[in-house]
Scaffold this motif. Structure first.
Motif, PDB file in Angstrom:
ATOM      1  N   ASP A  73       0.839  -1.208   0.000  1.00 54.20           N
ATOM      2  CA  ASP A  73       0.000   0.000   0.000  1.00 54.20           C
ATOM      3  C   ASP A  73       0.874   1.259   0.000  1.00 54.20           C
ATOM      4  N   LEU A  74       1.908   1.239   0.835  1.00 52.02           N
ATOM      5  CA  LEU A  74       2.797   2.399   0.902  1.00 52.02           C
ATOM      6  C   LEU A  74       3.521   2.602  -0.422  1.00 52.02           C
ATOM      7  N   ALA A  75       3.998   1.532  -1.022  1.00 53.55           N
ATOM      8  CA  ALA A  75       4.694   1.646  -2.304  1.00 53.55           C
ATOM      9  C   ALA A  75       3.769   2.209  -3.385  1.00 53.55           C
ATOM     10  N   ARG A  76       2.493   1.796  -3.355  1.00 57.49           N
ATOM     11  CA  ARG A  76       1.533   2.329  -4.339  1.00 57.49           C
ATOM     12  C   ARG A  76       1.347   3.832  -4.139  1.00 57.49           C
ATOM     13  N   LEU A  77       1.288   4.260  -2.899  1.00 55.85           N
ATOM     14  CA  LEU A  77       1.157   5.689  -2.624  1.00 55.85           C
ATOM     15  C   LEU A  77       2.370   6.453  -3.142  1.00 55.85           C
ATOM     16  N   LEU A  78       3.548   5.864  -3.004  1.00 54.39           N
ATOM     17  CA  LEU A  78       4.766   6.556  -3.420  1.00 54.39           C
ATOM     18  C   LEU A  78       4.828   6.744  -4.931  1.00 54.39           C
ATOM     19  N   THR A  79       4.180   5.841  -5.689  1.00 54.15           N
ATOM     20  CA  THR A  79       4.193   5.994  -7.141  1.00 54.15           C
ATOM     21  C   THR A  79       3.473   7.259  -7.598  1.00 54.15           C
ATOM     22  N   GLY A  80       2.639   7.819  -6.732  1.00 56.45           N
ATOM     23  CA  GLY A  80       1.940   9.047  -7.070  1.00 56.45           C
ATOM     24  C   GLY A  80       2.735  10.304  -6.775  1.00 56.45           C
ATOM     25  N   PHE A  81       3.912  10.153  -6.150  1.00 60.85           N
ATOM     26  CA  PHE A  81       4.750  11.305  -5.839  1.00 60.85           C
ATOM     27  C   PHE A  81       5.598  11.660  -7.058  1.00 60.85           C
ATOM     28  N   ALA A  82       5.957  12.920  -7.179  1.00 56.07           N
ATOM     29  CA  ALA A  82       6.751  13.369  -8.323  1.00 56.07           C
ATOM     30  C   ALA A  82       8.148  12.764  -8.305  1.00 56.07           C
ATOM     31  N   LYS A  83       8.816  12.770  -7.170  1.00 51.84           N
ATOM     32  CA  LYS A  83      10.174  12.228  -7.062  1.00 51.84           C
ATOM     33  C   LYS A  83      10.281  11.385  -5.789  1.00 51.84           C
ATOM     34  N   PRO A  84       9.685  10.197  -5.785  1.00 51.62           N
ATOM     35  CA  PRO A  84       9.699   9.367  -4.589  1.00 51.62           C
ATOM     36  C   PRO A  84      11.059   8.723  -4.371  1.00 51.62           C
ATOM     37  N   PRO A  85      11.341   8.270  -3.152  1.00 51.46           N
ATOM     38  CA  PRO A  85      12.564   7.493  -2.928  1.00 51.46           C
ATOM     39  C   PRO A  85      12.462   6.132  -3.603  1.00 51.46           C
ATOM     40  N   LEU A  86      13.591   5.519  -3.854  1.00 52.66           N
ATOM     41  CA  LEU A  86      13.613   4.159  -4.369  1.00 52.66           C
ATOM     42  C   LEU A  86      13.128   3.198  -3.282  1.00 52.66           C
ATOM     43  N   VAL A  87      12.648   2.037  -3.686  1.00 53.88           N
ATOM     44  CA  VAL A  87      12.076   1.081  -2.742  1.00 53.88           C
ATOM     45  C   VAL A  87      12.743  -0.287  -2.902  1.00 53.88           C
ATOM     46  N   VAL A  88      13.182  -0.852  -1.783  1.00 55.60           N
ATOM     47  CA  VAL A  88      13.647  -2.236  -1.714  1.00 55.60           C
ATOM     48  C   VAL A  88      12.739  -2.955  -0.726  1.00 55.60           C
ATOM     49  N   PHE A  89      12.073  -4.010  -1.158  1.00 60.94           N
ATOM     50  CA  PHE A  89      11.235  -4.776  -0.244  1.00 60.94           C
ATOM     51  C   PHE A  89      12.087  -5.793   0.507  1.00 60.94           C
ATOM     52  N   VAL A  90      11.834  -5.890   1.808  1.00 60.24           N
ATOM     53  CA  VAL A  90      12.522  -6.851   2.670  1.00 60.24           C
ATOM     54  C   VAL A  90      11.433  -7.615   3.412  1.00 60.24           C
ATOM     55  N   THR A  91      11.219  -8.880   3.055  1.00 60.76           N
ATOM     56  CA  THR A  91      10.044  -9.591   3.541  1.00 60.76           C
ATOM     57  C   THR A  91      10.310 -11.078   3.678  1.00 60.76           C
ATOM     58  N   ALA A  92       9.495 -11.741   4.464  1.00 55.22           N
ATOM     59  CA  ALA A  92       9.571 -13.197   4.602  1.00 55.22           C
ATOM     60  C   ALA A  92       8.684 -13.912   3.596  1.00 55.22           C
ATOM     61  N   HIS A  93       7.965 -13.160   2.761  1.00 55.89           N
ATOM     62  CA  HIS A  93       6.963 -13.741   1.872  1.00 55.89           C
ATOM     63  C   HIS A  93       7.405 -13.635   0.415  1.00 55.89           C
ATOM     64  N   GLU A  94       7.582 -14.773  -0.258  1.00 60.85           N
ATOM     65  CA  GLU A  94       7.992 -14.805  -1.659  1.00 60.85           C
ATOM     66  C   GLU A  94       6.839 -14.444  -2.590  1.00 60.85           C
ATOM     67  N   ASP A  95       5.605 -14.627  -2.145  1.00 63.47           N
ATOM     68  CA  ASP A  95       4.447 -14.582  -3.040  1.00 63.47           C
ATOM     69  C   ASP A  95       4.118 -13.200  -3.585  1.00 63.47           C
ATOM     70  N   PHE A  96       4.702 -12.127  -3.021  1.00 61.72           N
ATOM     71  CA  PHE A  96       4.331 -10.779  -3.443  1.00 61.72           C
ATOM     72  C   PHE A  96       5.341 -10.163  -4.409  1.00 61.72           C
ATOM     73  N   ALA A  97       6.265 -10.974  -4.932  1.00 67.41           N
ATOM     74  CA  ALA A  97       7.327 -10.415  -5.766  1.00 67.41           C
ATOM     75  C   ALA A  97       6.783  -9.754  -7.024  1.00 67.41           C
ATOM     76  N   VAL A  98       5.776 -10.364  -7.651  1.00 69.76           N
ATOM     77  CA  VAL A  98       5.228  -9.793  -8.882  1.00 69.76           C
ATOM     78  C   VAL A  98       4.666  -8.401  -8.630  1.00 69.76           C
ATOM     79  N   GLN A  99       3.845  -8.272  -7.567  1.00 63.45           N
ATOM     80  CA  GLN A  99       3.283  -6.953  -7.247  1.00 63.45           C
ATOM     81  C   GLN A  99       4.388  -5.957  -6.917  1.00 63.45           C
TER      82      GLN A  99
END
Length: 254
Positions: A73-99
């Motif tokens: 949800d947070l990453a989706r919000l950041l896509t609406g910013f003009a110059k957002p920071p880069l994002v690296v996901f750090v998670t225990a769940h493999e299933d969300f890689a596509v999203q």
């Protein structure tokens, strides 16, 4: 030097991530946030401060599974910013890689986090920050492929799957899921790229979503005009445009 924000609702995980980030000489500063809402407030201050300001953030290391507003949800919000920071996901769940990669993530690091794997994510982040305009979509660097193996991540460990063990490949957006007798693995490579790379290795396109290793096809089935193949215990549909080529290849197969 990167200015980083780590976001994780589990305090031990957050502290471990901050420890590893601060130990990397390419990280100039790293601070933490206990949830996505706190992180969003911090990112808003950073954007108001400007890219050269004292509160600027270059990259967010973001957990996914958090109460309330989650990491996606947070990453989706950041896509609406003009110059957002880069994002690296750090998670225990493999299933969300596509999203995650659909949201232009720089990397997708699985827990438990290894120092070497996190260092690779930092390297990619530095390259993208230095090479691309901040208002452009990140481009993921691609290494020269090993013709006999393909690297996959499993439980935070990079392993090399033999191409000979792959029975078929399934398209998932711009990414692909590799199927073997022992399981499946998601990789950041489009199906069309694997089709071109592995054509000489006996892989053939049978559908817009499937690439199959000829040697693993056990049966070719025809039922009321519908053609399918059996790959192990799985039945895969063959599209009409690929049927003739597949039948010709199977007839010539030794």
């Amino acid at each position: 030097m990167l200015r980083a924000l780590a976001v994780d609702d589990e305090r031990p995980s957050l502290e471990e991530l901050l420890y590893l980030l601060n130990a990397d000489p390419r990280i100039g500063s790293a601070e933490g946030a206990g949830d996505a809402t706190e992180a969003l407030r911090r990112i808003n201050r950073a954007l108001e401060s400007g890219p050269g300001g004292p509160e600027a953030i270059d990259v967010v290391f973001l957990d996914i599974n958090m109460p309330g507003l989650d990491g996606l949800d947070l990453a989706r919000l950041l896509t609406g910013f003009a110059k957002p920071p880069l994002v690296v996901f750090v998670t225990a769940h493999e299933d969300f890689a596509v999203q995650a990669f659909d949201l232009k993530a720089v990397d997708y690091v699985l827990k438990p986090v290894r120092k070497e794997r996190l260092a690779e994510a930092v390297r990619r982040t530095v390259e993208l920050r230095d090479a691309a305009p901040r208002d452009a979509a990140p481009r993921i660097p691609v290494s020269e492929p090993d013709p006999d193996h393909i690297p996959v991540e499993l439980g935070g460990v990079t392993r090399f799957v033999s191409v000979e063990d792959i029975t078929h490949v399934e398209a998932q957006g711009d990414y692909a899921r590799l199927h073997t007798d022992k399981g499946s693995h998601l990789v950041r490579i489009p199906l069309s790229t694997l089709e071109e790379r592995w054509r000489s290795r006996g892989f053939v396109r049978i559908h817009r979503r499937h690439l199959v290793a000829l040697r693993h096809i056990g049966e070719l089935r025809l039922d009321a005009g519908t053609v399918s193949v059996m790959v192990g215990s799985e039945e895969l549909q063959v599209s009409r445009r690929h049927t003739r080529e597949l039948r010709d290849l199977l007839m010539r197969r030794p």
